[in-house]
Scaffold this motif. Structure first.
Motif, PDB file in Angstrom:
ATOM      1  N   PRO A 256       0.808  -1.228   0.000  1.00 10.78           N
ATOM      2  CA  PRO A 256       0.000   0.000   0.000  1.00 10.78           C
ATOM      3  C   PRO A 256       0.837   1.273   0.000  1.00 10.78           C
ATOM      4  O   PRO A 256       0.281   2.363  -0.088  1.00 10.78           O
ATOM      5  N   ALA A 257       2.153   1.157   0.116  1.00 13.93           N
ATOM      6  CA  ALA A 257       3.009   2.335   0.268  1.00 13.93           C
ATOM      7  C   ALA A 257       4.058   2.411  -0.840  1.00 13.93           C
ATOM      8  O   ALA A 257       5.253   2.531  -0.570  1.00 13.93           O
ATOM      9  N   LYS A 258       3.621   2.313  -2.094  1.00 13.31           N
ATOM     10  CA  LYS A 258       4.452   2.469  -3.292  1.00 13.31           C
ATOM     11  C   LYS A 258       5.415   1.321  -3.554  1.00 13.31           C
ATOM     12  O   LYS A 258       5.934   1.181  -4.658  1.00 13.31           O
ATOM     13  N   ARG A 259       5.660   0.482  -2.564  1.00 12.14           N
ATOM     14  CA  ARG A 259       6.753  -0.485  -2.654  1.00 12.14           C
ATOM     15  C   ARG A 259       6.400  -1.699  -3.508  1.00 12.14           C
ATOM     16  O   ARG A 259       5.327  -2.272  -3.380  1.00 12.14           O
ATOM     17  N   MET A 260       7.344  -2.084  -4.371  1.00 13.84           N
ATOM     18  CA  MET A 260       7.251  -3.317  -5.150  1.00 13.84           C
ATOM     19  C   MET A 260       8.566  -4.072  -4.954  1.00 13.84           C
ATOM     20  O   MET A 260       9.643  -3.480  -5.035  1.00 13.84           O
ATOM     21  N   ASN A 261       8.469  -5.378  -4.678  1.00 17.40           N
ATOM     22  CA  ASN A 261       9.667  -6.141  -4.334  1.00 17.40           C
ATOM     23  C   ASN A 261       9.735  -7.461  -5.089  1.00 17.40           C
ATOM     24  O   ASN A 261       8.708  -8.079  -5.375  1.00 17.40           O
ATOM     25  N   LEU A 262      10.956  -7.880  -5.375  1.00 15.10           N
ATOM     26  CA  LEU A 262      11.220  -9.162  -6.008  1.00 15.10           C
ATOM     27  C   LEU A 262      11.896 -10.069  -4.987  1.00 15.10           C
ATOM     28  O   LEU A 262      12.847  -9.654  -4.308  1.00 15.10           O
ATOM     29  N   TRP A 263      11.400 -11.316  -4.891  1.00 16.18           N
ATOM     30  CA  TRP A 263      11.886 -12.263  -3.882  1.00 16.18           C
ATOM     31  C   TRP A 263      12.305 -13.572  -4.533  1.00 16.18           C
ATOM     32  O   TRP A 263      11.723 -13.991  -5.539  1.00 16.18           O
ATOM     33  N   ASP A 264      13.279 -14.224  -3.911  1.00 14.16           N
ATOM     34  CA  ASP A 264      13.669 -15.558  -4.311  1.00 14.16           C
ATOM     35  C   ASP A 264      12.710 -16.561  -3.647  1.00 14.16           C
ATOM     36  O   ASP A 264      12.570 -16.583  -2.426  1.00 14.16           O
ATOM     37  N   VAL A 265      12.057 -17.374  -4.443  1.00 11.26           N
ATOM     38  CA  VAL A 265      11.043 -18.297  -3.915  1.00 11.26           C
ATOM     39  C   VAL A 265      11.649 -19.304  -2.946  1.00 11.26           C
ATOM     40  O   VAL A 265      11.081 -19.586  -1.882  1.00 11.26           O
ATOM     41  N   THR A 266      12.791 -19.860  -3.274  1.00  9.06           N
ATOM     42  CA  THR A 266      13.383 -20.926  -2.474  1.00  9.06           C
ATOM     43  C   THR A 266      13.888 -20.447  -1.123  1.00  9.06           C
ATOM     44  O   THR A 266      13.712 -21.123  -0.099  1.00  9.06           O
ATOM     45  N   THR A 267      14.488 -19.251  -1.095  1.00  7.51           N
ATOM     46  CA  THR A 267      15.105 -18.754   0.139  1.00  7.51           C
ATOM     47  C   THR A 267      14.285 -17.697   0.863  1.00  7.51           C
ATOM     48  O   THR A 267      14.491 -17.455   2.053  1.00  7.51           O
ATOM     49  N   GLY A 268      13.369 -17.022   0.147  1.00 12.21           N
ATOM     50  CA  GLY A 268      12.616 -15.922   0.735  1.00 12.21           C
ATOM     51  C   GLY A 268      13.399 -14.626   0.807  1.00 12.21           C
ATOM     52  O   GLY A 268      12.921 -13.637   1.377  1.00 12.21           O
ATOM     53  N   LYS A 269      14.596 -14.584   0.227  1.00 13.88           N
ATOM     54  CA  LYS A 269      15.413 -13.372   0.271  1.00 13.88           C
ATOM     55  C   LYS A 269      14.895 -12.304  -0.688  1.00 13.88           C
ATOM     56  O   LYS A 269      14.452 -12.610  -1.790  1.00 13.88           O
ATOM     57  N   GLU A 270      14.968 -11.045  -0.234  1.00 21.93           N
ATOM     58  CA  GLU A 270      14.602  -9.919  -1.094  1.00 21.93           C
ATOM     59  C   GLU A 270      15.738  -9.631  -2.062  1.00 21.93           C
ATOM     60  O   GLU A 270      16.894  -9.483  -1.665  1.00 21.93           O
ATOM     61  N   LEU A 271      15.403  -9.541  -3.355  1.00 22.98           N
ATOM     62  CA  LEU A 271      16.409  -9.344  -4.393  1.00 22.98           C
ATOM     63  C   LEU A 271      16.426  -7.931  -4.949  1.00 22.98           C
ATOM     64  O   LEU A 271      17.464  -7.443  -5.382  1.00 22.98           O
ATOM     65  N   LYS A 272      15.262  -7.277  -4.949  1.00 21.74           N
ATOM     66  CA  LYS A 272      15.182  -5.960  -5.584  1.00 21.74           C
ATOM     67  C   LYS A 272      13.960  -5.227  -5.062  1.00 21.74           C
ATOM     68  O   LYS A 272      12.955  -5.842  -4.715  1.00 21.74           O
ATOM     69  N   GLU A 273      14.055  -3.899  -5.017  1.00 25.08           N
ATOM     70  CA  GLU A 273      12.928  -3.071  -4.587  1.00 25.08           C
ATOM     71  C   GLU A 273      12.773  -1.879  -5.515  1.00 25.08           C
ATOM     72  O   GLU A 273      13.753  -1.276  -5.967  1.00 25.08           O
ATOM     73  N   TRP A 274      11.503  -1.559  -5.812  1.00 28.44           N
ATOM     74  CA  TRP A 274      11.163  -0.385  -6.607  1.00 28.44           C
ATOM     75  C   TRP A 274      10.095   0.407  -5.870  1.00 28.44           C
ATOM     76  O   TRP A 274       9.319  -0.153  -5.101  1.00 28.44           O
ATOM     77  N   TYR A 275       9.997   1.704  -6.171  1.00 31.00           N
ATOM     78  CA  TYR A 275       8.904   2.541  -5.677  1.00 31.00           C
ATOM     79  C   TYR A 275       8.113   3.064  -6.870  1.00 31.00           C
ATOM     80  O   TYR A 275       8.659   3.777  -7.722  1.00 31.00           O
ATOM     81  N   VAL A 276       6.831   2.710  -6.945  1.00 29.17           N
ATOM     82  CA  VAL A 276       5.996   3.209  -8.040  1.00 29.17           C
ATOM     83  C   VAL A 276       5.742   4.694  -7.845  1.00 29.17           C
ATOM     84  O   VAL A 276       5.928   5.243  -6.760  1.00 29.17           O
ATOM     85  N   SER A 277       5.306   5.350  -8.900  1.00 32.11           N
ATOM     86  CA  SER A 277       5.151   6.803  -8.885  1.00 32.11           C
ATOM     87  C   SER A 277       3.820   7.210  -8.252  1.00 32.11           C
ATOM     88  O   SER A 277       2.769   6.672  -8.621  1.00 32.11           O
ATOM     89  N   PRO A 278       3.839   8.171  -7.334  1.00 33.28           N
ATOM     90  CA  PRO A 278       2.578   8.711  -6.808  1.00 33.28           C
ATOM     91  C   PRO A 278       1.972   9.680  -7.816  1.00 33.28           C
ATOM     92  O   PRO A 278       2.634  10.094  -8.774  1.00 33.28           O
ATOM     93  N   ARG A 279       0.718  10.058  -7.604  1.00 29.54           N
ATOM     94  CA  ARG A 279       0.113  11.085  -8.443  1.00 29.54           C
ATOM     95  C   ARG A 279       0.806  12.419  -8.212  1.00 29.54           C
ATOM     96  O   ARG A 279       1.244  12.726  -7.107  1.00 29.54           O
ATOM     97  N   GLU A 280       0.899  13.195  -9.255  1.00 25.36           N
ATOM     98  CA  GLU A 280       1.543  14.504  -9.146  1.00 25.36           C
ATOM     99  C   GLU A 280       0.791  15.386  -8.145  1.00 25.36           C
ATOM    100  O   GLU A 280      -0.443  15.478  -8.185  1.00 25.36           O
TER     101      GLU A 280
END
Length: 315
Positions: A256-280
């Motif tokens: 709910p707070a802009k965050r998008m994350n990529l995870w490794d299925v086998t280990t559960g480790k976070e691999l990457k994070e992005w923040y989507v753009s809010p409205r201007e």
């Protein structure tokens, strides 16, 4: 295989590769198809819009004729892109995505609708409700099955592409995988707090269930055993969407707070994070990530409450 050269908990990327404004106002719901070719997005003023993401053109514009205003809060596209189900708190509608026409409209008076899902070919619709009941409904045969396994409000539902299996999560701290043909429970996934999000791998390998406190787990659907628990430092993290990669190696989630994350299925480790753009000029400058999808091995998509669909590189 996704070509990833990443380390755990990398710095968030703040620049999308491309951005497409699909509604001018705040979006109330959105979903991206599993193959990342179609998006369906809704808001009160614009109604429901269907977009071809490959050409960035609008295919259809829909409105529920029975409702005075568009109050759609849930959208789910079938795995084969044949149908879409949308719902408000009191009604749900099945739309033919090939012809752009509605094929059924139903009202539920017993309890409010919390989440919906539809199988390939529109064979079955899953409706999770605030009274703890989950309805499986076949529009063509009018067959209806009520799943009564949950004791409290249902928060999230998902359905397998063939419509035979349902995954449902509730305030009773439990997620169930169950058979829509018989209502029989196949696996019970237990949590220490209310289950807020569930998602099925379309290939039938995994389930994702997340609760309101600390646990976000990936399960093996064959054995019912835990594969991994997502690793993050925060005491609490809420997930609004989740999607498995086609090769089953990665899980992509939104918050709910802009965050998008990529995870490794086998280990559960976070691999990457992005923040989507809010409205201007939005205050506070945030956005809810409604849907995420893998385009291919190198790119992903997000759809958020800012009315944007954004494309991101996986590096």
């Amino acid at each position: 295989m996704l070509l990833l050269q990443l380390t755990s908990c990398t710095e968030p990327s703040d620049k999308p590769k491309a951005s497409y404004q699909q509604v001018d106002e705040i979006a109330d719901a959105a979903n991206i198809s599993a193959d990342a070719s179609i998006s369906v997005i809704s808001n009160i003023k614009s109604g429901i819009q269907v977009w071809d993401l490959q050409s960035n053109t609008q295919k259809f514009a829909w409105n529920n004729q029975e409702d005075a205003i568009n109050t759609v809060t849930n959208i789910h596209i079938a795995a084969d892109n044949s149908y879409v189900v949308t719902s408000s708190r009191e009604t749900f509608t099945l739309w033919n995505l090939l012809e752009g026409e509605p094929e059924g409209y139903w009202r539920i008076d017993e309890a409010s609708i919390r989440d919906v899902a539809v199988s390939s070919l529109g064979r079955g619709i899953l409706v999770g409700r605030s009274n703890g009941k989950v309805m499986f409904f076949e529009p063509n045969t009018t067959r209806r099955l009520e799943f009564l396994g949950h004791q409290e409000k249902v928060n999230s539902v998902d359905i397998s592409p063939n419509g035979f299996y349902a995954l449902t999560g509730s305030n009773d701290y439990v997620a169930y995988l169950w058979d829509t043909r018989s209502g029989q429970v196949i696996h019970k996934f237990e949590h220490s707090s209310r289950v807020t999000k569930v998602s099925l791998d379309d290939q039938g390998r995994y389930a994702f269930t997340a609760d309101s406190k600390r646990d976000a787990k990936i399960w093996d659907l064959t054995t019912g055993q835990e594969v991994s628990n997502l690793q993050y430092l925060a005491r609490q993290r809420i997930f609004t969407t989740a999607s498995f990669s086609p090769d089953g190696k990665y899980l992509l989630t939104g918050s709910p707070a802009k965050r998008m994350n990529l995870w490794d299925v086998t280990t559960g480790k976070e691999l990457k994070e992005w923040y989507v753009s809010p409205r201007e000029n939005s205050q506070p400058p945030t956005a809810v990530v409604y849907s995420v999808a893998f385009i291919n091995n190198q790119q992903i998509l997000s759809a958020s409450s800012s009315g944007l669909v954004e494309k991101w590189d996986v590096k």
